[in-house]
Design a protein around this motif. Structure first.
Motif, PDB file in Angstrom:
ATOM      1  N   ILE A   6       0.864  -1.196   0.000  1.00  0.00           N
ATOM      2  CA  ILE A   6       0.000   0.000   0.000  1.00  0.00           C
ATOM      3  C   ILE A   6       0.892   1.236   0.000  1.00  0.00           C
ATOM      4  O   ILE A   6       1.891   1.290   0.716  1.00  0.00           O
ATOM      5  N   GLU A   7       0.488   2.179  -0.786  1.00  0.00           N
ATOM      6  CA  GLU A   7       1.271   3.410  -0.853  1.00  0.00           C
ATOM      7  C   GLU A   7       0.310   4.579  -1.064  1.00  0.00           C
ATOM      8  O   GLU A   7      -0.611   4.485  -1.881  1.00  0.00           O
ATOM      9  N   THR A   8       0.508   5.630  -0.327  1.00  0.00           N
ATOM     10  CA  THR A   8      -0.278   6.843  -0.604  1.00  0.00           C
ATOM     11  C   THR A   8       0.711   7.965  -0.863  1.00  0.00           C
ATOM     12  O   THR A   8       1.762   8.018  -0.227  1.00  0.00           O
ATOM     13  N   SER A   9       0.376   8.808  -1.805  1.00  0.00           N
ATOM     14  CA  SER A   9       1.256   9.963  -2.011  1.00  0.00           C
ATOM     15  C   SER A   9       0.424  11.236  -2.028  1.00  0.00           C
ATOM     16  O   SER A   9      -0.534  11.354  -2.781  1.00  0.00           O
ATOM     17  N   HIS A  10       0.802  12.121  -1.135  1.00  0.00           N
ATOM     18  CA  HIS A  10       0.153  13.435  -0.968  1.00  0.00           C
ATOM     19  C   HIS A  10      -1.363  13.306  -0.847  1.00  0.00           C
ATOM     20  O   HIS A  10      -2.115  14.073  -1.448  1.00  0.00           O
ATOM     21  N   LEU A  11      -1.780  12.339  -0.084  1.00  0.00           N
ATOM     22  CA  LEU A  11      -3.209  12.085   0.072  1.00  0.00           C
ATOM     23  C   LEU A  11      -3.842  13.157   0.963  1.00  0.00           C
ATOM     24  O   LEU A  11      -3.347  13.435   2.055  1.00  0.00           O
ATOM     25  N   SER A  12      -4.920  13.744   0.475  1.00  0.00           N
ATOM     26  CA  SER A  12      -5.624  14.770   1.254  1.00  0.00           C
ATOM     27  C   SER A  12      -7.103  14.458   1.280  1.00  0.00           C
ATOM     28  O   SER A  12      -7.639  13.865   0.337  1.00  0.00           O
ATOM     29  N   ASN A  52      -1.773  15.945   2.774  1.00  0.00           N
ATOM     30  CA  ASN A  52      -0.541  15.484   2.107  1.00  0.00           C
ATOM     31  C   ASN A  52       0.105  14.284   2.784  1.00  0.00           C
ATOM     32  O   ASN A  52       1.298  14.296   3.066  1.00  0.00           O
ATOM     33  N   VAL A  53      -0.668  13.290   3.046  1.00  0.00           N
ATOM     34  CA  VAL A  53      -0.134  12.120   3.751  1.00  0.00           C
ATOM     35  C   VAL A  53       0.467  11.142   2.738  1.00  0.00           C
ATOM     36  O   VAL A  53      -0.211  10.698   1.821  1.00  0.00           O
ATOM     37  N   SER A  54       1.716  10.840   2.919  1.00  0.00           N
ATOM     38  CA  SER A  54       2.390   9.871   2.047  1.00  0.00           C
ATOM     39  C   SER A  54       2.969   8.760   2.910  1.00  0.00           C
ATOM     40  O   SER A  54       3.895   8.991   3.679  1.00  0.00           O
ATOM     41  N   ILE A  55       2.377   7.593   2.805  1.00  0.00           N
ATOM     42  CA  ILE A  55       2.915   6.462   3.564  1.00  0.00           C
ATOM     43  C   ILE A  55       3.241   5.335   2.587  1.00  0.00           C
ATOM     44  O   ILE A  55       2.704   5.289   1.482  1.00  0.00           O
ATOM     45  N   THR A  82      -9.629   8.047   8.830  1.00  0.00           N
ATOM     46  CA  THR A  82      -9.912   8.643   7.513  1.00  0.00           C
ATOM     47  C   THR A  82      -8.918   8.106   6.482  1.00  0.00           C
ATOM     48  O   THR A  82      -9.300   7.802   5.346  1.00  0.00           O
ATOM     49  N   LEU A  83      -7.673   7.978   6.889  1.00  0.00           N
ATOM     50  CA  LEU A  83      -6.657   7.445   5.972  1.00  0.00           C
ATOM     51  C   LEU A  83      -7.024   6.013   5.564  1.00  0.00           C
ATOM     52  O   LEU A  83      -6.990   5.666   4.377  1.00  0.00           O
ATOM     53  N   ILE A  84      -7.410   5.226   6.560  1.00  0.00           N
ATOM     54  CA  ILE A  84      -7.793   3.835   6.285  1.00  0.00           C
ATOM     55  C   ILE A  84      -9.017   3.803   5.364  1.00  0.00           C
ATOM     56  O   ILE A  84      -9.086   3.019   4.424  1.00  0.00           O
ATOM     57  N   ARG A  85      -9.983   4.684   5.645  1.00  0.00           N
ATOM     58  CA  ARG A  85     -11.203   4.708   4.834  1.00  0.00           C
ATOM     59  C   ARG A  85     -10.911   5.101   3.391  1.00  0.00           C
ATOM     60  O   ARG A  85     -11.528   4.599   2.463  1.00  0.00           O
ATOM     61  N   CYS A  86      -9.944   6.003   3.217  1.00  0.00           N
ATOM     62  CA  CYS A  86      -9.556   6.378   1.850  1.00  0.00           C
ATOM     63  C   CYS A  86      -8.903   5.183   1.155  1.00  0.00           C
ATOM     64  O   CYS A  86      -9.194   4.908  -0.009  1.00  0.00           O
ATOM     65  N   GLY A 126      -4.354  13.677  -4.128  1.00  0.00           N
ATOM     66  CA  GLY A 126      -3.337  12.653  -3.910  1.00  0.00           C
ATOM     67  C   GLY A 126      -3.677  11.334  -4.582  1.00  0.00           C
ATOM     68  O   GLY A 126      -4.671  11.239  -5.317  1.00  0.00           O
ATOM     69  N   GLU A 127      -2.843  10.357  -4.306  1.00  0.00           N
ATOM     70  CA  GLU A 127      -2.989   9.079  -5.015  1.00  0.00           C
ATOM     71  C   GLU A 127      -2.841   7.907  -4.043  1.00  0.00           C
ATOM     72  O   GLU A 127      -2.099   7.978  -3.068  1.00  0.00           O
ATOM     73  N   ILE A 128      -3.583   6.856  -4.351  1.00  0.00           N
ATOM     74  CA  ILE A 128      -3.478   5.623  -3.559  1.00  0.00           C
ATOM     75  C   ILE A 128      -3.009   4.522  -4.497  1.00  0.00           C
ATOM     76  O   ILE A 128      -3.505   4.407  -5.619  1.00  0.00           O
ATOM     77  N   LYS A 129      -2.071   3.737  -4.003  1.00  0.00           N
ATOM     78  CA  LYS A 129      -1.599   2.589  -4.789  1.00  0.00           C
ATOM     79  C   LYS A 129      -1.754   1.350  -3.925  1.00  0.00           C
ATOM     80  O   LYS A 129      -1.271   1.323  -2.783  1.00  0.00           O
TER      81      LYS A 129
END
Lengths: 308, 396
Positions: free
Chosen positions: B4-10, B21-24, B44-48, B58-61
């Motif tokens: 799982i990867e998030t980049s600049h997730l808002s 801007n969460v990037s994990i 919220t991050l998990i729900r996204c 942002g983007e989710i992978k």
């Protein structure tokens, strides 16, 4: 088994619906209500059949025209003949005929007498609102389920329930109607009318269910969607009844268009008599329009809004 | 490869940024612990990630997939437990599993019964779930998450409501799934000690932002032991500390407390150092580094390196010279006539006074206690946290 197919969703929904107590309680309520309505009808018919006829009194034809049979016409003019002098055989026949026609109407209005429309609406709120409340939608969406498929799965499940309830109420009503028999007799024409009534009532109930389902997808909890549905059931007749009274009775305007408004078609669908063109339009086209509209609104909100 | 990867997730709710801007990045096969206060944005991050909420940017992978359809396909391999357990209350435990398994396309009653045993529930129990205890519901929700043997598990507070034995069982289960079946696991939990036992990577979220992403090795470094000193006069004490320690070797904690990470100076030396500057020392003891205090400090305690702004504010408020940072020590040695090491090794009264602009007030213990009370009134939450931390860390 293939992941995320519509078949899987439907299997799961039917499994949950089958386990929902309200569905079975609803069936019991339908039987009880139908029995109560028929019981009242039987009592009424029994009373009518045992009315004592007074010989030599003025009578009233079943058509409603007064047939004066009294020796002195002038004496009858202030009061109705039956009130003054009892019931003639013709009056009695007229009452029995009216009761018989009512019996026929009970058979064709099978969904109305058992309250299946309201029962389906309540079950829809419990089932779909409950899915939101208990997080079932959350779990399914988080597993990559398509929201459109989810929506249609619920709709098909509820539509099947509408069909099952319609068939059940028809059978129950048919059984009770058979006790006193159809008047004058049940033939192919009567069967056709019954099937027409079945089809139209199914369509109307389907439209109502779709509207209620839309409310559930807007409210997203069983409590609030139930509240909204009951509100609609109470408010719509008051609003439309008031409009009918003001415009139709007081202003003398044509208010046929009221039958085109939401959830107003069931009464036409239950008729055992031939339908006018306006009535056919109202009872066939409008439910389809309402199904399409409410489905679009419900689906759109479901797709666009985040799921809690 | 990242599972799982998030980049600049808002994510914004009503104009307010809940995620900013969460990037994990969660590597395949790792246990990733998501840490943060209530309302920090973990759920919220998990729900996204799970597609329950649409990100504002942002983007989710997930396993490299980015398009909506591909993401949904990958989400089929994710088992999740979010918020409260998602259960149909009028059904029995097994029926709940059956309903979920039918929808997921993994209907196998024997396998479902096995799953119930795995989470410590009796599949023959016909009791409706509404009569289950919170712990039983939680176990059942975990069993639902495990249907179809997912390759990724996302668990939001999985041990909520579980008794100690239940917590132990869930921990064992998580470890077994991770070690034996190589399942990638993302856990959000408030029980940091529990998280510390299973996670090998951490993401710390505060106010919708990712404060830091750490691997276990980084955390071990941060969890080093320290000497905790409660002083009567923070301002003077800070002057002493600034003169004797590098910026990254100490931390200002609430309630006139300092954490000193440079253990080359033992407790008597530190006590002597403060005594020379007439700083009343109310309490001094050695603490073993632990996850909880490290996370608290990273999440908003006046951290050593990550909350520099907050620390600078304390220095400005107390009108104390800011400490030297290790990365710019070279530059500072050119500006300063005295080498830093010399300063550290030779703390003197004169040295302290040189940087104190205001005369040193002789604070009694009473004044220190009064300060403590005032601070506790201003921030009762921190007071509780501090009490807990003290209770758990005292060695002497």
């Amino acid at each position: 088994m293939k992941n995320n197919s519509m078949t899987n969703l439907l299997s799961s929904d039917f499994f949950k619906l089958r386990k929902l107590k309200s569905v079975w309680i609803g069936l019991v309520i339908m039987v009880v209500l139908t029995f109560l309505v028929y019981a009242i009808f039987w009592i009424g018919l029994n009373v009518a059949e045992h009315i004592e006829v007074t010989e030599g009194v003025s009578t009233q034809a079943p058509s409603g025209e007064a047939i004066v049979d009294a020796p002195n016409v002038g004496e009858v003019s202030e009061q109705t003949p039956s009130e003054e002098e009892g019931i003639s055989q013709a009056d009695k026949d007229g009452i029995i005929l009216s009761m018989r026609m009512l019996g026929n109407q009970l058979l064709t209005g099978f969904t109305g007498i058992c309250g299946s429309e309201l029962l389906i609406a309540i079950i829809c709120c419990i089932f779909i609102g409950g899915e939101f409340a208990n997080g079932s939608f959350r779990i399914l969406i988080s597993r990559g389920m398509n929201r459109v498929q989810l929506y249609f799965s619920k709709w098909i499940t509820m539509a099947t329930l509408v069909l099952a309830y319609s068939v059940f109420s028809l059978i129950v009503s048919g059984i009770f109607a058979a006790v006193k028999g159809y008047y004058p007799s049940f033939g192919g024409h009567e069967f056709g009318i019954l099937m027409r009534a079945f089809g139209l009532q199914f369509l109307c109930n389907l439209a109502t269910m779709t509207i209620v389902m839309m409310l559930c997808f807007l409210c997203r909890s069983s409590g609030s969607s139930l509240g909204a549905t009951i509100g609609v059931y109470i408010l719509f007749p008051i609003i439309f009844g008031s409009i009918e009274t003001v415009m139709g009775v007081m202003m003398g305007k044509n208010v046929d268009w009221i039958s085109f408004l939401p959830m107003q078609q069931s009464s036409i669908a239950q008729l055992a008599t031939p339908l006018s063109t306006t009535e056919i339009c109202a009872v066939v086209i409008m439910p389809i329009v309402y199904i399409a509209l409410s489905m679009f609104v419900g689906l759109y909100t479901f797709i666009k809004r985040d799921v809690k | 490869m990242n599972a799982i990867e998030t980049s600049h997730l808002s994510k914004n709710y009503g104009g307010k940024a809940v995620l900013d801007n969460v990037s994990i990045s969660i590597r395949e096969g790792e246990v990733y612990g998501l840490v943060g206060r209530n309302g920090a944005g973990k759920t919220t991050l998990i729900r996204c990630i799970l597609g329950l909420a649409t990100p504002s940017g942002g983007e989710i992978k997930i396993n490299g997939a980015t398009s909506e359809n591909a993401l949904n396909y990958e989400r089929q391999k994710i088992g999740s437990l979010i918020d409260s357990p998602a259960l149909v209350m009028h059904l029995s435990g097994l029926d709940n599993l059956k309903a979920a398994a039918l929808a997921f396309g993994h209907y196998d009653v024997a396998r479902l019964k096995e799953l119930m045993h795995k989470v410590g529930l009796n599949p023959e129990e016909r009791m409706a779930v509404k009569n289950y205890s919170l712990g039983m519901k939680q176990r059942l929700a975990i069993a639902i998450a495990l249907i179809g043997e997912p390759r990724i598990l996302i668990l939001d507070e999985p041990v909520n409501g579980l008794d100690p034995a239940g917590i132990f069982e869930v921990r064992e289960l998580i470890q077994r799934l991770n070690h034996e079946e190589k399942v990638t696991i993302l856990i959000s939990s408030h029980l940091l000690s529990e998280l510390g036992k299973v996670a090998n990577s951490y993401g710390i979220i505060e106010g919708g932002r990712l404060v830091k992403e750490l691997r276990s090795s980084d955390l071990e470094e941060l969890c080093r032991p320290y000497i905790k000193v409660v002083v009567g006069d923070l301002k003077v004490a800070l002057n002493v500390v600034v003169e004797n320690y590098h910026a990254h070797d100490f931390e200002i904690l609430p309630y006139n407390t300092l954490a000193l990470y440079d253990l080359s100076k033992d407790i008597p030396t530190v006590a002597q150092m403060f005594a020379k500057a007439n700083v009343p020392v109310i309490n001094i003891y050695k603490c073993e580094g632990d996850l909880e205090s490290t996370f608290i400090s990273l999440m908003g305690g006046l951290g050593r390196s990550d909350s520099g702004e907050q620390r600078d504010k304390v220095f400005e408020d107390l009108d104390v010279r800011k400490p030297k940072r290790s990365d710019d020590s070279k530059q500072e040695t050119h500006e300063d006539t005295r080498p830093l090491e010399e300063e550290i090794n030779e703390p003197s009264e004169a040295n302290v006074e040189e940087h104190v602009e205001e005369p040193i007030e002789q604070n009694s213990e009473e004044t220190a206690e009064q300060n403590l009370e005032e601070q506790a009134e201003q921030n009762p939450e921190e007071a509780d946290v501090e009490k807990d931390a003290e209770g758990g860390n005292d060695e002497e």
